[in-house]
Design a protein around this motif. Structure first.
Motif, PDB file in Angstrom:
ATOM      1  N   SER A 232      38.282  69.216  28.632  1.00  0.00           N
ATOM      2  CA  SER A 232      38.612  70.635  28.549  1.00  0.00           C
ATOM      3  C   SER A 232      40.085  70.854  28.846  1.00  0.00           C
ATOM      4  O   SER A 232      40.674  70.205  29.721  1.00  0.00           O
TER       5      SER A 232
ATOM      6  N   GLN B 208      42.077  81.338  36.053  1.00  0.00           N
ATOM      7  CA  GLN B 208      41.275  82.238  35.221  1.00  0.00           C
ATOM      8  C   GLN B 208      41.809  82.219  33.788  1.00  0.00           C
ATOM      9  O   GLN B 208      43.019  82.208  33.575  1.00  0.00           O
ATOM     10  N   TYR B 209      40.903  82.244  32.831  1.00  0.00           N
ATOM     11  CA  TYR B 209      41.300  82.277  31.416  1.00  0.00           C
ATOM     12  C   TYR B 209      40.750  83.546  30.757  1.00  0.00           C
ATOM     13  O   TYR B 209      39.579  83.888  30.922  1.00  0.00           O
TER      14      TYR B 209
ATOM     15  N   HIS C 108      41.061  73.654  29.978  1.00  0.00           N
ATOM     16  CA  HIS C 108      41.083  74.607  31.076  1.00  0.00           C
ATOM     17  C   HIS C 108      41.366  73.903  32.396  1.00  0.00           C
ATOM     18  O   HIS C 108      40.780  72.857  32.697  1.00  0.00           O
ATOM     19  N   ILE C 109      42.242  74.484  33.165  1.00  0.00           N
ATOM     20  CA  ILE C 109      42.654  73.902  34.435  1.00  0.00           C
ATOM     21  C   ILE C 109      41.803  74.502  35.552  1.00  0.00           C
ATOM     22  O   ILE C 109      41.709  75.728  35.675  1.00  0.00           O
ATOM     23  N   PRO C 110      41.138  73.688  36.353  1.00  0.00           N
ATOM     24  CA  PRO C 110      40.294  74.196  37.437  1.00  0.00           C
ATOM     25  C   PRO C 110      41.085  75.130  38.362  1.00  0.00           C
ATOM     26  O   PRO C 110      42.231  74.852  38.714  1.00  0.00           O
ATOM     27  N   GLY C 111      40.449  76.244  38.719  1.00  0.00           N
ATOM     28  CA  GLY C 111      41.078  77.187  39.636  1.00  0.00           C
ATOM     29  C   GLY C 111      41.901  78.274  38.963  1.00  0.00           C
ATOM     30  O   GLY C 111      42.377  79.194  39.630  1.00  0.00           O
TER      31      GLY C 111
ATOM     32  N   PRO D 158      41.702  64.942  29.658  1.00  0.00           N
ATOM     33  CA  PRO D 158      40.506  65.719  30.044  1.00  0.00           C
ATOM     34  C   PRO D 158      39.848  66.370  28.834  1.00  0.00           C
ATOM     35  O   PRO D 158      40.520  66.782  27.888  1.00  0.00           O
TER      36      PRO D 158
ATOM     37  N   ALA E 210      49.111  74.473  38.351  1.00  0.00           N
ATOM     38  CA  ALA E 210      48.235  75.095  39.338  1.00  0.00           C
ATOM     39  C   ALA E 210      48.811  75.051  40.754  1.00  0.00           C
ATOM     40  O   ALA E 210      48.804  76.056  41.467  1.00  0.00           O
TER      41      ALA E 210
END
Length: 219
Positions: free
Chosen positions: A58, A65-66, A60-63, A56, A21
């Motif tokens: 999830s 979009q997936y 998914h990495i904050p910030g 973690p 990120a």
């Protein structure tokens, strides 16, 4: 803009997530994997979290979009089903093996690649549109069929991939890329559609959008 990485975001540590990120500036993850592959990855992550509670919850990495885009979408699935004989539908409990042995293996990787061009145009256009703006790039892509497996663990990962593809009725060849894939797909585009630009026009990804992709990737 196009990132080829040894880090797969599903297995990323907190440090890896920060690297993707912050250092690489990844804004979008395009996930082309099938539902089966996603379920398998979720089960794998659950086991990893049991061994390492600090991981973690999830992936998914904050910030970032997936976008989950199935290149083997409904139209493609209907086409594959149309290639089966009526009696093969009676054995739906063995559907994966039946499709693999009676459709996928006989058609081969190149044949299925041609089928995806012909029957997954909407999904291909959807993925390409994510390259038309600098607000969504750079992009990290999770490809289907395990082709995103790289790094020093390649031999081990390849062995696991071979085990996975053969367990569903595919041959070992499906763990690799067909050497004639690119040439074969180009020939298909030329013969059936009159070239790449004409194909892209046919799936709704017109010249103006293609120019946006060029402008975005040349920034």
């Amino acid at each position: 803009m196009l990132q080829q990485l040894t880090i797969v975001s599903d297995n990323a540590s907190p440090e890896d997530m920060m690297h993707l990120a912050d250092n690489l500036g990844i804004r979008t993850v395009i996930d082309l994997r099938t539902n089966t592959e996603l379920a398998r990855q979720a089960a794998k992550r659950l086991k990893q979290r049991l061994m390492n509670p600090s991981m973690p919850e999830s992936a998914h990495i904050p910030g970032i979009q997936y976008h989950e885009i199935k290149v083997t979408g409904r139209s493609f699935e209907r086409h594959i089903a149309s290639l089966l004989t009526w009696w093969q539908f009676l054995y739906h409990d063995e559907a994966i093996h039946i499709v693999a042995e009676n459709v996928l293996v006989p058609r081969g990787l190149l044949g299925i690649g041609r089928d995806k061009l012909d029957h997954s145009g909407a999904e291909i256009a959807e993925a390409l549109r994510l390259y038309t703006s600098t607000t969504t790039t750079p992009v990290l892509v999770h490809c289907t069929q395990g082709k995103d497996r790289t790094d020093e663990g390649l031999a081990r990962e390849r062995e696991q991939l071979i085990k996975e593809v053969t367990s569903v009725g595919l041959t070992e060849a499906w763990a690799y890329t067909d050497r004639g894939m690119m040439v074969g797909l180009q020939k298909h585009l030329d013969d059936k559609y009159g070239g790449l630009d004409a194909y892209l026009d046919s799936i709704g990804f017109d010249k103006s959008q293609r120019m946006l992709v060029r402008d975005t990737l040349l920034v």
